[in-house]
Motif scaffolding. Sequence first.
Motif, PDB file in Angstrom:
ATOM      1  N   ALA A 146      38.800 -63.114  44.887  1.00 52.65           N
ATOM      2  CA  ALA A 146      38.101 -63.407  46.149  1.00 52.65           C
ATOM      3  C   ALA A 146      39.102 -63.665  47.267  1.00 52.65           C
ATOM      4  N   ALA A 147      40.162 -64.403  46.958  1.00 51.16           N
ATOM      5  CA  ALA A 147      41.172 -64.719  47.979  1.00 51.16           C
ATOM      6  C   ALA A 147      41.906 -63.451  48.423  1.00 51.16           C
ATOM      7  N   LEU A 148      42.238 -62.595  47.455  1.00 50.52           N
ATOM      8  CA  LEU A 148      42.926 -61.345  47.801  1.00 50.52           C
ATOM      9  C   LEU A 148      42.054 -60.466  48.695  1.00 50.52           C
ATOM     10  N   ARG A 149      40.773 -60.386  48.368  1.00 52.92           N
ATOM     11  CA  ARG A 149      39.871 -59.564  49.193  1.00 52.92           C
ATOM     12  C   ARG A 149      39.803 -60.099  50.624  1.00 52.92           C
ATOM     13  N   ALA A 150      39.679 -61.423  50.745  1.00 49.38           N
ATOM     14  CA  ALA A 150      39.541 -62.019  52.085  1.00 49.38           C
ATOM     15  C   ALA A 150      40.816 -61.812  52.905  1.00 49.38           C
ATOM     16  N   VAL A 151      41.965 -62.020  52.278  1.00 47.89           N
ATOM     17  CA  VAL A 151      43.229 -61.845  53.008  1.00 47.89           C
ATOM     18  C   VAL A 151      43.433 -60.379  53.389  1.00 47.89           C
ATOM     19  N   ALA A 152      43.072 -59.479  52.483  1.00 48.34           N
ATOM     20  CA  ALA A 152      43.250 -58.052  52.772  1.00 48.34           C
ATOM     21  C   ALA A 152      42.377 -57.637  53.968  1.00 48.34           C
ATOM     22  N   SER A 153      41.112 -58.058  53.986  1.00 48.20           N
ATOM     23  CA  SER A 153      40.237 -57.674  55.116  1.00 48.20           C
ATOM     24  C   SER A 153      40.801 -58.190  56.430  1.00 48.20           C
ATOM     25  N   TRP A 154      41.255 -59.431  56.407  1.00 47.28           N
ATOM     26  CA  TRP A 154      41.806 -60.037  57.623  1.00 47.28           C
ATOM     27  C   TRP A 154      43.100 -59.327  58.045  1.00 47.28           C
ATOM     28  N   LYS A 205      45.039 -57.778  36.956  1.00 44.04           N
ATOM     29  CA  LYS A 205      43.599 -57.478  36.902  1.00 44.04           C
ATOM     30  C   LYS A 205      42.904 -57.984  38.170  1.00 44.04           C
ATOM     31  N   ALA A 206      43.281 -59.174  38.614  1.00 43.10           N
ATOM     32  CA  ALA A 206      42.691 -59.715  39.849  1.00 43.10           C
ATOM     33  C   ALA A 206      43.021 -58.788  41.014  1.00 43.10           C
ATOM     34  N   ALA A 207      44.279 -58.303  41.069  1.00 38.42           N
ATOM     35  CA  ALA A 207      44.678 -57.403  42.155  1.00 38.42           C
ATOM     36  C   ALA A 207      43.879 -56.101  42.092  1.00 38.42           C
ATOM     37  N   LYS A 219      40.933 -55.599  40.799  1.00 36.23           N
ATOM     38  CA  LYS A 219      39.535 -55.833  41.201  1.00 36.23           C
ATOM     39  C   LYS A 219      39.407 -56.024  42.709  1.00 36.23           C
ATOM     40  N   ALA A 220      40.510 -56.405  43.346  1.00 35.94           N
ATOM     41  CA  ALA A 220      40.496 -56.596  44.805  1.00 35.94           C
ATOM     42  C   ALA A 220      40.926 -55.322  45.538  1.00 35.94           C
ATOM     43  N   GLY A 221      41.010 -54.203  44.811  1.00 32.62           N
ATOM     44  CA  GLY A 221      41.259 -52.922  45.467  1.00 32.62           C
ATOM     45  C   GLY A 221      42.711 -52.486  45.528  1.00 32.62           C
ATOM     46  N   PHE A 222      43.599 -53.209  44.828  1.00 30.83           N
ATOM     47  CA  PHE A 222      45.007 -52.814  44.798  1.00 30.83           C
ATOM     48  C   PHE A 222      45.214 -51.811  43.655  1.00 30.83           C
ATOM     49  N   ALA A 223      46.133 -50.876  43.867  1.00 25.30           N
ATOM     50  CA  ALA A 223      46.431 -49.869  42.845  1.00 25.30           C
ATOM     51  C   ALA A 223      47.887 -49.984  42.421  1.00 25.30           C
ATOM     52  N   ARG A 224      48.109 -49.797  41.125  1.00 21.41           N
ATOM     53  CA  ARG A 224      49.488 -49.853  40.619  1.00 21.41           C
ATOM     54  C   ARG A 224      50.225 -48.579  41.023  1.00 21.41           C
ATOM     55  N   GLY A 262      65.889 -67.627  36.317  1.00 19.25           N
ATOM     56  CA  GLY A 262      67.283 -67.369  35.933  1.00 19.25           C
ATOM     57  C   GLY A 262      67.533 -65.998  35.341  1.00 19.25           C
ATOM     58  N   GLU A 263      66.528 -65.100  35.296  1.00 18.71           N
ATOM     59  CA  GLU A 263      66.787 -63.748  34.795  1.00 18.71           C
ATOM     60  C   GLU A 263      66.094 -62.709  35.669  1.00 18.71           C
ATOM     61  N   ARG A 264      66.700 -61.529  35.737  1.00 24.59           N
ATOM     62  CA  ARG A 264      66.085 -60.447  36.502  1.00 24.59           C
ATOM     63  C   ARG A 264      64.843 -59.973  35.770  1.00 24.59           C
ATOM     64  N   ARG A 265      63.758 -59.810  36.502  1.00 23.30           N
ATOM     65  CA  ARG A 265      62.492 -59.392  35.886  1.00 23.30           C
ATOM     66  C   ARG A 265      62.018 -58.087  36.499  1.00 23.30           C
ATOM     67  N   ASP A 266      61.438 -57.222  35.645  1.00 20.44           N
ATOM     68  CA  ASP A 266      60.742 -56.032  36.129  1.00 20.44           C
ATOM     69  C   ASP A 266      59.416 -56.470  36.747  1.00 20.44           C
ATOM     70  N   MET A 267      58.960 -55.729  37.748  1.00 18.89           N
ATOM     71  CA  MET A 267      57.662 -56.029  38.355  1.00 18.89           C
ATOM     72  C   MET A 267      56.919 -54.730  38.646  1.00 18.89           C
ATOM     73  N   TYR A 268      55.620 -54.762  38.374  1.00 20.92           N
ATOM     74  CA  TYR A 268      54.776 -53.681  38.883  1.00 20.92           C
ATOM     75  C   TYR A 268      54.645 -53.870  40.385  1.00 20.92           C
ATOM     76  N   VAL A 269      54.646 -52.760  41.105  1.00 24.05           N
ATOM     77  CA  VAL A 269      54.284 -52.843  42.526  1.00 24.05           C
ATOM     78  C   VAL A 269      52.839 -52.366  42.654  1.00 24.05           C
ATOM     79  N   TYR A 270      52.028 -53.235  43.225  1.00 25.80           N
ATOM     80  CA  TYR A 270      50.632 -52.935  43.532  1.00 25.80           C
ATOM     81  C   TYR A 270      50.488 -52.851  45.040  1.00 25.80           C
ATOM     82  N   ALA A 271      49.629 -51.957  45.526  1.00 32.85           N
ATOM     83  CA  ALA A 271      49.391 -51.893  46.968  1.00 32.85           C
ATOM     84  C   ALA A 271      47.943 -51.554  47.261  1.00 32.85           C
TER      85      ALA A 271
END
Length: 173
Positions: free
Chosen positions: A108-116, A139-141, A143-148, A160-169
């Motif tokens: 819900a928060a992601l959807r509201a921030v994205a619309s704004w 999963k929350a991202a 459902k809020a319309g973000f795609a990997r 303290g360690e380098r981490r891999d991250m998915y980029v969602y947009a």
Amino acid sequence: MTVPDLPADGGFLLRPWRLTDLPAVAEAAADPYIPLITSVPAVYSDAEGAAFVRRQWARAADGVGYSFAIARDGRAVGQIELWPGPHGRASVGYWVAGSARGQGVACAALRAVASWAFGELRIARLEAHVEPWNAASWKAAEKAGFAREGLLRKWKEVGGERRDMYVYARVAG
Ligand SMILES: CC(C)(COP(=O)(O)OP(=O)(O)OC[C@H]1O[C@@H](n2cnc3c(N)ncnc32)[C@H](O)[C@@H]1OP(=O)(O)O)[C@@H](O)C(=O)NCCC(=O)NCCS
């Protein structure tokens, strides 16, 4: 920058942090992951909690970004932040206190921030970076319309360690 009040689905309200929100900061401080990726203190005290709230105010005052408390019935249960970047891009980060998880708060928060962001701020592209193990977050991202869009290898140091991250947009329109 001024942090506005933004209504979100589920009766949530995104609004500026208050000094009365310290119980949410204390709960987040007890989480093993949140202090690693935010400035939530790893060891909570009321003084550290108040300093956290003041840092959120300073982000907007200094023009760095918008930090919202996610609240319901006046009580903060999480945080969502938006950092505007160059070229119409912005990124988001978020957490929800353990006792409020699994109720769609982050979505819900992601959807509201994205619309704004797409409307008021004319942002064209909103990104979130999520570790592959963090299914609750991606999963929350989703459902809020973000795609990997891919995997960013060794994107960021966490704990303290380098981490891999998915980029969602999610993009405007
Ligand atoms: C990630 C986080 C913000 C999710 O908040 P939330 O309000 O519980 O999220 P939502 O309820 O909107 O959605 C979570 C989704 O993930 C699912 N989920 C929850 N825990 C899960 C797990 N361990 N594995 C797989 N899926 C999980 C939920 O079932 C839900 O999906 P559904 O609606 O299809 O059932 C919260 O867990 C958190 O604060 N974690 C620590 C900080 C963090 O990781 N922040 C994000 C950094 S990128």
